[in-house]
Write an enzyme that holds these catalytic residues in place. Structure first.
Site, PDB file in Angstrom:
ATOM      1  N   CYS A 188      86.616  81.186 -16.670  1.00 17.22           N
ATOM      2  CA  CYS A 188      86.652  79.668 -16.184  1.00 17.22           C
ATOM      3  C   CYS A 188      87.231  78.655 -17.338  1.00 17.22           C
ATOM      4  O   CYS A 188      87.229  77.872 -16.825  1.00 17.22           O
ATOM      5  CB  CYS A 188      84.846  79.425 -16.063  1.00 17.22           C
ATOM      6  SG  CYS A 188      84.508  80.012 -14.453  1.00 17.22           S
ATOM      7  N   SER A 189      87.448  79.351 -18.332  1.00 16.48           N
ATOM      8  CA  SER A 189      88.031  78.364 -19.645  1.00 16.48           C
ATOM      9  C   SER A 189      89.594  78.591 -19.645  1.00 16.48           C
ATOM     10  O   SER A 189      89.997  78.006 -20.489  1.00 16.48           O
ATOM     11  CB  SER A 189      87.377  78.578 -20.878  1.00 16.48           C
ATOM     12  OG  SER A 189      85.943  78.412 -20.726  1.00 16.48           O
TER      13      SER A 189
END
Ligand code: COA
Length: 373
Positions: A156-157
């Protein structure tokens, strides 16, 4: 050293939408089928019956109301319960590249940059369609960019880590114009048959153009600084790697081959990690919370975002200061904070500061401090 500036963003949104009610109806029909098919084992106490999902729970626990997906027909068919995404021929544009081309086109238009001026393409996403050749190189060719391209995955980063990589190369002078693109087909790594998480994800692609300040025609957002951090955790995990695929043990039905999480632990552990990370980043960059006009957060859970917003600003954020898009898109992994930014940045005035922040599996946290030009 050069100054990197975000001069354009683009969002590709799939046309198909699944509401919570549609999702729950399909899940409950699937659960009823499974319970009927296994009635004897359930009666003997050898198997627990599958419980129904509910729209009320989903909205209350997450803030999600609907999600966009590439294919809803398979997801909503109780006999299928996954998107139907036929494998494309090697000579055809891959699905991730197709979504990326759309998002890149919009971002380039907004920046007023011709694709052939781009000399770095980073495809940063939580899952990649194949091992190689890099999807980024396919995108580079499809949009007509020059220079070089590579894939990266920080779950997700991925978007903020990609922006840091591109911004650092721009600062150093090794590239002149970059595009970071995040095609996220989350529907294909979500286990739609698991009540605990079947509502979490949606599909989307985002793109961000980054240029030297002196090359832009005004507007845009100067990247003041970026910070990335990681800390190992198994609480969000997907075991679907190339070594596992070669096992002859019915990998398709193995639960660990899709997204798995211990949601409660993630909730508890990630909140303090992210809040401390952002406050440290701001302190080191000399930006006070009274100077932040907007926070564009990763979009996983509304309660989490409300908590982080309050910690970062030192007060309850006012309407519009910490925009959420997860009610319409659900969690779109790395793309979430970029959608929030793309859809809620144009009203900021010259000199206003804002912060993009993502967090997720790894654990990983990435933050990007911006100032409107
Ligand atoms: N419908 C109805 N009830 C459900 C349900 C569903 N779809 N899913 C779970 N439940 C039940 C559970 O069985 C549990 O019942 P119990 O209390 O009788 O045991 C109850 O609802 C609460 O479940 P729980 O999983 O503890 O809910 P939660 O409030 O923690 O919310 C998440 C779940 C996943 C939304 C939340 O934990 C979260 O957002 N975590 C962080 C996720 C995250 O950021 N992940 C990063 C991914 S990139």
């Amino acid at each position: 050293m050069f100054t990197p500036v975000i001069s354009g963003t683009g969002v590709f949104t799939p046309e198909e939408v699944i509401t919570n009610d549609e999702l729950v109806a399909a899940f409950n029909a699937y659960a009823d089928r499974m319970n009927a098919a296994n009635a004897e084992a359930i009666a003997r106490g050898e198997m627990a019956p599958l419980e129904h999902s509910s729209s009320e729970f989903i909205f209350k626990a997450s803030g999600i109301e609907r999600r966009h997906v590439i294919d809803k027909s398979g997801v909503l068919d109780p006999a299928v319960m996954h998107p139907l995404l036929p494998q494309r021929a090697d000579g055809d544009l891959s699905l991730m590249a197709e979504m990326a081309v759309d998002a890149c086109g919009k971002a380039l238009d907004q920046a007023g940059v011709a694709a052939d001026q781009i000399d770095l393409v980073i495809c940063a996403a939580s899952n990649l369609e194949r091992a190689y050749p890099a999807v980024a190189i396919e995108i580079q060719q499809a949009i007509g960019a020059g220079g070089f391209a590579f894939d990266m995955n920080v779950a997700c980063s991925s978007a903020t880590f990609g922006i840091q990589a591109a911004a650092d190369m721009l600062r150093a002078g090794s590239v002149r114009k970059a595009i970071v693109v995040n095609p996220e087909i989350c529907s294909a790594h979500l286990e739609w048959r698991d009540r605990d998480c079947h509502f979490i994800f949606g599909d989307v692609a985002t793109a961000t153009v980054i240029e030297r300040k002196e090359d832009t025609s005004g507007g845009g957002f100067e990247i003041l600084s970026t910070r990335c951090a990681t800390q190992y955790s198994n609480n969000i995990r997907n075991n679907n790697g190339f070594l596992r695929r070669s096992r002859p043990d019915g990998m398709k039905d193995r639960r660990d081959m899709q997204f798995m999480q211990n949601g409660r632990k993630v909730f508890k552990e990630v909140l303090p990690l992210v809040s401390a990370h952002v406050l440290r980043h701001m302190a080191e960059s000399g930006v006070g919370s009274d100077e932040l006009r907007r926070i564009w957060l990763h979009q996983a859970n509304k309660t989490m975002n409300d908590f982080i917003g309050k910690k970062v600003l030192g007060r309850v954020p006012e309407a519009g200061e910490q925009p959420n898009i997860l009610q319409d898109y659900a969690n779109t992994s790395s793309a979430g904070s970029i959608i929030a930014f793309a859809q809620n940045c144009q009203d900021l005035k010259a000199g206003d500061c804002g912060l993009i922040c993502s967090f997720g599996a790894g654990y990983s946290v990435g933050s990007v401090l911006l100032r409107r030009l």
